[in-house]
Design a protein around this motif. Structure first.
Motif, PDB file in Angstrom:
ATOM      1  N   GLU A1133      -4.607 -26.834  -9.938  1.00  0.00           N
ATOM      2  CA  GLU A1133      -3.235 -26.967 -10.380  1.00  0.00           C
ATOM      3  C   GLU A1133      -2.652 -28.274  -9.881  1.00  0.00           C
ATOM      4  O   GLU A1133      -3.191 -28.919  -8.984  1.00  0.00           O
ATOM      5  CB  GLU A1133      -2.395 -25.784  -9.884  1.00  0.00           C
ATOM      6  N   TRP A1135       1.271 -29.923  -8.786  1.00  0.00           N
ATOM      7  CA  TRP A1135       2.623 -29.520  -8.443  1.00  0.00           C
ATOM      8  C   TRP A1135       3.333 -30.680  -7.728  1.00  0.00           C
ATOM      9  O   TRP A1135       2.743 -31.710  -7.454  1.00  0.00           O
ATOM     10  CB  TRP A1135       2.618 -28.252  -7.586  1.00  0.00           C
ATOM     11  N   ASN A1136       4.673 -30.470  -7.481  1.00  0.00           N
ATOM     12  CA  ASN A1136       5.506 -31.465  -6.795  1.00  0.00           C
ATOM     13  C   ASN A1136       5.454 -32.833  -7.484  1.00  0.00           C
ATOM     14  O   ASN A1136       5.259 -33.860  -6.847  1.00  0.00           O
ATOM     15  CB  ASN A1136       5.086 -31.615  -5.326  1.00  0.00           C
ATOM     16  N   TRP A1150       2.549 -36.987  -7.142  1.00  0.00           N
ATOM     17  CA  TRP A1150       2.312 -35.555  -7.390  1.00  0.00           C
ATOM     18  C   TRP A1150       1.262 -35.061  -6.410  1.00  0.00           C
ATOM     19  O   TRP A1150       0.595 -35.845  -5.735  1.00  0.00           O
ATOM     20  CB  TRP A1150       1.869 -35.318  -8.835  1.00  0.00           C
ATOM     21  N   HIS A1152      -2.043 -32.165  -5.892  1.00  0.00           N
ATOM     22  CA  HIS A1152      -3.033 -31.410  -6.665  1.00  0.00           C
ATOM     23  C   HIS A1152      -4.106 -30.910  -5.714  1.00  0.00           C
ATOM     24  O   HIS A1152      -4.177 -31.331  -4.548  1.00  0.00           O
ATOM     25  CB  HIS A1152      -3.654 -32.287  -7.755  1.00  0.00           C
ATOM     26  N   LYS A1209       1.888 -31.038 -15.587  1.00  0.00           N
ATOM     27  CA  LYS A1209       3.224 -30.876 -15.020  1.00  0.00           C
ATOM     28  C   LYS A1209       4.143 -31.863 -15.735  1.00  0.00           C
ATOM     29  O   LYS A1209       3.745 -32.983 -16.066  1.00  0.00           O
ATOM     30  CB  LYS A1209       3.195 -31.169 -13.508  1.00  0.00           C
TER      31      LYS A1209
END
Length: 1357
Positions: A1133, A1135-1136, A1150, A1152, A1209
């Motif tokens: 995934e 995120w951020n 980001w 991961h 994302k």
């Protein structure tokens, strides 16, 4: 008649007692509040012993303690009369107690207070009595003075030295000692009797001493008194010499008359003894005689009670500690020696002081209730029972109509208030008495609850539960239970109410939760209390620790997972061998386990996990066994020493709880490899003595290693050395062979014997050889080396060879005959008439004529064919002309063979030689051939290069090997949807076609494509690719790596599963090539070579259309397998995702969880105003800086993985806005331009003045100045732009081939008057403003100066 009537009356009374129902006795609780309010008669709780002996040096204390309500008062009687304490200043009574203290500081004698004392405790409800206490003062009288004459006795006669200690109170303890304070040695012959006398069964000469002294120790005074010593003189027949004493002949050879046994104590043949029950019985028999008699005991009519009887004083005393009635009887002691035996019978009679059978107890009754007091005692003789009330004989007390005395029982009927009293029962006989107090208390009290109010009880589900409700009242209240204040009383079924008020719930369930009320009631009132019940789930260990066996130094995990009621906090504790386990850096626990790291022997034991809540607990245990390497064996010993063997014995070491599987025996010898230990043999672990087979002429020492499941032990200490004797060699040299290193020799070689095979010193080898089948004599040589060369020899001649080893002890066995050959030479004849037939596309038949075997001049190896690809018949195709070889073995005269693996449509050349082991013959004739046309290879690549909403753009390249003239391509495609496939379609193309556009009827449709090239022979190998599928299919631009696998017959975990192939007539699809956008991971197993080519484009592309483009990376798989694995990457995934925008760039970060280097990310920027998409592929890790953004614009950013594009994302951001300023309106810019114009004007004026003086300033004489490198054009007319400004030479200069800088054609010399180049007076170089022109243009003008601004000024002038 009167006696008969009395018996009838007693019978009726007994029947009445059986039928009479009496009330349950009320038990008064020990609750302090009840005790404080409740009236009770006095009770004696502490008193002195009946026979009370005191130390005269201490004060006298006679104890008497009692309890009651009101607090009792105390009085004493002495010798049956009232003892007035107040009149005697030495006697005091303790406060709130009846204990007397008699002090003697002011004088007085303790003996004056001897007598019988009795205590009386009295309150309003009655009087309690103590026992009659007989007070006596301890006495330690002195030994009477006496003069003891020496005792004269004949050797061998018996003797008794009397002690007669003074009578003391209590009697003293006696013992015998000499003047050196050493106890007199006692044995079977000499011993002390119960009465303290010293008995000699027979006297010996060495018994003559002058210091036999009897001592008496008085316990109370802690004093010892000594009697005057006895002097013993022994008369002997011959003089006694102490040095001649011999234990085997104590009389030293003196003749002493032997005598039969006689009893010294007791006398006669019969005696009697009386003993009281529960006291100690001592029976004694001491006999005289020579030799010393032995004593044995018997009991008439039965056996001696083995568990109770003990024999002391060398079997002369029989002791029974606690006598009972069954111990009465006749005991016989028998004394015997070799001259005879005698017997003595002791009649033992057991009497008994009174002892209780049924002791009266306190009786608490309510008004109008019935009760009784029972006093039953036994003894020998039978004791008499006497009742007293409040210290008076019951017969002389006031009459009470509710009381009836019937022997040992008093019956009470319908008692009333005020009839409380203390009753005494006295049971006595001639050996003692018993006195017991028991009060009768009549109470009336309303019910009272004794337990805590509103108690909360937590119980475990399905457990038996008790709800307590302690209460008290008189009369005894009736108790009932209710639940939640409803219904009738709880009793029966799963409920049970006990007489003490406790409610039992046999199996608590959740529905049993609630509030329970207990109600106690009698005629005086009611009382109630409540108990709240909560039913909880049990605390259970659902994953218990298991027994573990761990190797020392490893880590052990014990599980302990607990399930419990959520409302109950649970604590988990660990113990080891039932002791608290102290946690530390090695022992750590969490909620569900205990971890022990670096395990050692001290950790071994039983580990118990205990999960405990406030109401229950559960525990589970497991055993930890620590395994380790075994200890080394010990005490190695050699035995059975023989020439070729020895027995080795050892003691195994500790196996550390892992049984020894085997022992490894190693040896070391000090001749060939000293200090190096070598393995000799292994033996089962249950042996510790083995026979070792040894080699001669070796000085051995051995050691043993134990091996268990953990590993090997350290080696044992070495055994003693053992040297074996020498012998002739047993072994034959190995690998004997003869071969020629040259054409006229033969080398005979062999492997030397091992060091342990030498068997002795001076090792040599005997070698024999002769030509085979010639019958000639053997040639031989003896050598120490490992090679012998026979020279000269004929070429390639067979020889017979043999060998043996020898040492100083003699020769060893000979080897078998070995056939060897002398050297080979170059073959003289070449194969002839090489030709071919049946030429096909990939194979051809070859034929030749063989050579004479003798011409090979060595061992015939093969016919060796050399062939190579001379050229391809496909125009313009360059080929590799590397020579290849193929060997053929044949002994026929005209052999033939098939040559395969040729390339179709190619020209080949070949020739052949014959070969032996070392040389090749001259070549045969050379043959040329052309292979036929075949089917082509797969296209070089095949990919979907661009994709939008409605079309797919397919692109491919021609095959690396066309194998003929290409006549076109055929493309087969079909729709795929999971495991379902659609109807196949077929497209054909010309040979120069390399792309195809397919319009999609449905945007969501996915296709599988199969492309193959065509020649006249047919379709080539198929290349398969599948159209990509993305989660968002709009506005997508991608530049993807091209990953091309030229051979992947492997099953990768990242290879997608293709759909079943569809056969389209008339051509059957060859092995399939599968294309995918997922990079293939390295396989775990591969059977072919895989070549991977990676091409990456990192430039960002901006498109202003809504087209969707994607490039898939084809994976070319040349295999027929269709069961490839599907790409599954769980847990990945992104995120951020954050953006920090500026005016024309943005910093993107980001997070991961993709493995480093395993994935490439794609940044997709979508401009909000016109939906333009900007794609930025990145390989490095975030943060990433993206430039070339539009200031003040709104963007939509999406970050996703290149391989796993469905993991993404999104975020929206806006760049900063920059105000546009018109620089032409700025004041500083106007001022700067004016200054520049002024400077130019001044320069022009200076030049004009210079020119007006007649000076000449040619600007450019050479009109053929070449173009600068930035202006160079390629042959097609387009410019070649260079970006390396640092390496560009100066304008108008060029570098020569030798690296020297050539003088510029446009030098300063050309710009001045004369040969020396000059600057203007102001130092400016006007020539740099000259405009360069091509040579053709300048030739058309009269002067190049016309193009110069300076010349223009001159012309105006």
């Amino acid at each position: 008649m009167l006696g008969q009537g009395r018996r009838v009356a007693l019978t009726l009374v007994s029947l009445l007692l059986l039928l009479w129902h009496e009330a349950t006795t009320i038990e008064v609780p020990q609750d302090p509040k009840i005790q404080q309010d409740l009236k009770q008669p006095p009770t004696i709780v502490k008193q002195s012993v009946k026979d009370y002996i005191v130390d005269p040096r201490d004060n006298i204390i006679i104890e008497c303690e009692a309890k009651g309500n009101p607090v009792p008062t105390f009085t004493w009687r002495r010798n049956g009369k009232f003892f007035n304490i107040g009149k005697d200043p030495r006697v005091t009574m303790r406060k709130r107690s009846g204990t007397l203290e008699i002090g003697f500081r002011s004088g007085g004698r303790p003996e004056d207070y001897e007598g019988e004392y009795q205590c009386f405790a009295e309150n309003d409800l009655g009087i309690a009595l103590s026992n009659k206490i007989l007070l006596r003062v301890s006495k330690a009288p002195l030994w009477p003075k006496e003069v003891l004459e020496p005792v004269l006795v004949t050797e061998g006669s018996p003797l008794v030295l009397t002690c007669n200690p003074p009578p003391g109170l209590p009697p003293p303890f006696t013992f015998w000692m000499n003047s050196g304070m050493t106890p007199i040695p006692q044995d079977k012959r000499v011993s002390m009797g119960v009465n303290g006398d010293l008995y000699f069964s027979n006297v010996m000469a060495q018994d003559a001493h002058t210091d036999y002294s009897c001592n008496a120790r008085f316990l109370f005074t802690h004093t010892i008194q000594q009697k005057n010593p006895f002097t013993l003189k022994v008369q002997t027949n011959t003089p006694y010499n102490e040095t001649s004493y011999n234990a085997s002949d104590p009389y030293g050879g003196r003749k002493v008359a032997e005598t039969t046994p006689t009893f010294l104590s007791p006398s006669g043949t019969e005696s009697s003894k009386m003993v009281l029950r529960d006291e100690k019985l001592l029976l004694e028999c001491i006999a005289a005689g020579l030799p010393t008699p032995t004593i044995k005991w018997f009991k008439k009519g039965g056996d001696l009670p083995g568990r109770k009887v003990k024999f002391e004083n060398f079997n002369k005393t029989l002791k029974i500690v606690s006598v009972s009635e069954e111990d009465a009887g006749s005991y016989v002691c028998m004394a015997n020696n070799r001259l005879g035996s005698i017997r003595h019978t002791i009649f033992v009679e057991v009497k008994a002081a009174p002892y209780w059978l049924d002791k009266p107890t306190d009786l608490v009754l309510a008004p109008d209730e019935n009760g009784r007091l029972v006093c039953r005692a036994n003894g020998n003789p039978k004791p008499t029972i006497q009742w007293l009330v409040n210290g008076q004989l019951i017969e002389s007390s006031p009459p009470n109509p509710s009381r009836q005395v019937l022997g040992d029982t008093i019956i009470f009927r319908s008692v009333q208030m005020g009839s409380s009293a203390v009753y005494q029962c006295n049971a006595s006989n001639q050996h003692g008495y018993l006195l017991a107090n028991a009060f009768v208390s009549v109470l009336d009290l309303p019910p009272r609850m004794l337990g805590p109010k509103n108690q909360l009880i937590k119980v475990i589900e399905n457990n038996r539960t008790f709800l307590d409700c302690p209460f008290f009242g008189s009369p005894l209240p009736e108790l009932r239970w209710f639940k939640n204040g409803q219904g009738s009383g709880l009793d029966g079924g799963q409920y049970r109410v006990y007489i003490n008020g406790t409610l039992e719930i046999k199996r608590a369930r959740v529905e049993d939760e609630g509030t329970y009320t207990c109600v106690a009631s009698n005629i005086l009132g009611t009382a109630e209390n409540q108990v709240r019940l909560e039913v909880k789930e049990p605390t259970r260990i659902v994953r218990a620790p298991e027994h573990e066996s761990a190797v020392r130094g490893s880590t052990v995990l014990f599980n302990c997972k607990v399930k419990s009621d959520p409302s109950l906090p649970v604590t988990v504790t660990w113990t080891k061998d039932d002791k608290v386990l102290h946690l530390g850096w090695r022992l750590k626990k969490d909620d569900e386990s205990l971890t022990i790291t670096n395990v050692h022997e001290g950790d071994e034991g039983t580990y118990t996990c205990t999960a405990k809540s406030e109401i229950d607990q559960d525990s589970a245990s497991a055993r930890l066994t620590v395994l380790d390497r075994p200890d080394p064996p010990m005490d190695l010993d050699l035995s059975d020493l023989l020439a070729r063997s020895v027995r080795l014995t050892w003691i195994p070491g500790n196996d550390h709880r892992s049984s020894i599987k085997e022992f490894l025996v190693q040896f070391e010898e000090d001749r060939w490899e000293p200090g190096r230990w070598q393995n000799l043999s292994t033996y089962p672990g249950d042996l510790n003595s083995v026979i070792l087979q040894l080699a001669p002429f070796v000085n051995y020492q051995f050691r043993v290693i134990a091996i268990n499941s953990v590993g090997q032990s350290q080696p044992s200490r070495p055994s003693p050395r053992y040297r074996t004797s020498g012998a002739a060699p047993d072994a034959i040299p190995k690998d004997l062979r003869g071969w020629g290193s040259m054409k006229d020799n033969m080398e005979i070689t062999w492997e030397p014997l091992l060091d342990l095979e030498r068997n002795g010193p001076d090792l040599q080898y005997d070698v024999w050889w002769r030509r085979k089948d010639t019958g000639e004599e053997w040639n031989n040589v003896t050598t120490e080396g490992t090679k012998h060369v026979v020279h000269p020899t004929n070429t390639y001649v067979p020889y017979e060879v043999k060998i043996r080893a020898r040492n100083e002890f003699g020769p060893g066995p000979e080897s078998n005959l070995v056939i060897g050959y002398s050297g080979e030479d170059k073959p003289t004849d070449a194969p002839t008439d090489l030709r071919v037939s049946k030429v096909e596309s990939t194979k051809v038949n070859i034929h030749w004529k063989s050579v004479d075997p003798d011409s090979v001049l060595g061992e015939f190896k093969e016919y060796r064919l050399y062939y190579w690809r001379e050229s391809s018949m496909v125009p313009g195709l360059v080929v590799d002309k590397e020579k290849k070889t193929r060997g053929f073995y044949s002994t026929t005269s005209e052999p033939s063979a098939v040559l395969t693996d040729l390339v179709p449509y190619s020209k080949y050349k070949m020739f052949m030689v014959v070969a032996n082991n070392r040389f090749e013959s001259p070549p045969s004739n050379t043959v040329e051939l052309n292979t036929k046309e075949g089917v082509p290879d797969t296209p070089r690549f095949f990919r979907i290069n661009r994709r939008n909403l409605d079309t797919l753009y397919l692109e491919w390249d021609k095959p690396l090997e066309p194998n003929g003239i290409l006549i076109g391509y055929q493309l087969k495609y079909l729709t795929v949807n999971g495991s379902r496939v659609g109807r196949p379609h077929l497209e054909t193309f010309f040979p120069n076609a390399t792309d195809f556009t397919l319009r999609l009827p449905d945007r969501s449709t996915r296709y599988k494509f199969f492309l193959s090239a065509l020649t006249q022979v047919g379709a080539g190998e198929v290349y398969a690719v599948e159209s990509p599928h993305f989660a968002n299919e709009e506005n997508f631009i991608d530049t993807t790596d091209l990953v091309e696998l030229t051979d992947t017959s492997l099953a990768s975990p990242f290879t997608p599963t293709p759909p079943p192939l569809v056969t389209v007539p008339p051509t059957t699809l060859p092995p399939t090539t599968i294309s995918t956008s997922t990079s293939t991971a390295p396989p775990t197993t591969t059977s072919s070579t895989t070549t991977t080519t990676i091409t990456t484009t990192t430039e960002a592309t901006t498109i202003t259309t809504a087209a969707t483009t994607t490039t898939t990376a084809p994976v070319r798989v040349t295999t027929r397998r269709t069961d490839q694995n599907v790409l599954v990457v769980p847990g990945r995934e992104i995120w951020n995702l954050t953006v920090e925008p500026n005016s024309n760039y943005a910093n993107v970060t980001w997070k991961h969880n993709f493995p480093a280097g395993s994935s490439e990310f794609v940044l997709e920027f979508t401009l909000d105003s016109d939906k333009t998409v900007k794609i930025v592929p990145v390989k490095q890790q975030p943060p990433i800086r993206v430039a070339d953004l539009i200031a003040g614009a709104k963007y939509h950013l999406k970050v996703y993985s290149h391989e796993l594009n469905n993991i993404s994302k999104n975020v929206t951001f806006k760049t900063a806005y920059i105000d546009q300023v018109d620089i032409a309106t700025q004041g500083w810019f106007i001022g700067l331009m004016c200054a520049i114009a002024l400077i130019i004007l001044i320069l022009l004026i200076v030049c004009f003045i210079k020119r007006s003086r007649g000076g000449k300033y040619p600007v450019r004489d050479k009109k053929d100045l070449p173009l600068d490198s930035v202006d160079q054009k390629d042959p097609e007319g387009s410019f070649d732009y260079h970006s390396d400004e640092d390496n560009k030479p100066l304008q108008g200069s060029q570098t020569s081939l030798d690296g020297n800088v050539k003088e510029s054609d446009d030098s300063l010399v050309d710009y001045g008057e004369g040969g020396d180049g000059q600057f203007n007076e102001d130092g400016s170089f006007i020539g740099q403003y000259t405009v360069k022109k091509d040579k053709d243009e300048t030739e058309g003008n009269e002067s190049s100066e016309a193009t110069s601004p300076v010349n223009a000024i001159y012309s105006l002038a």
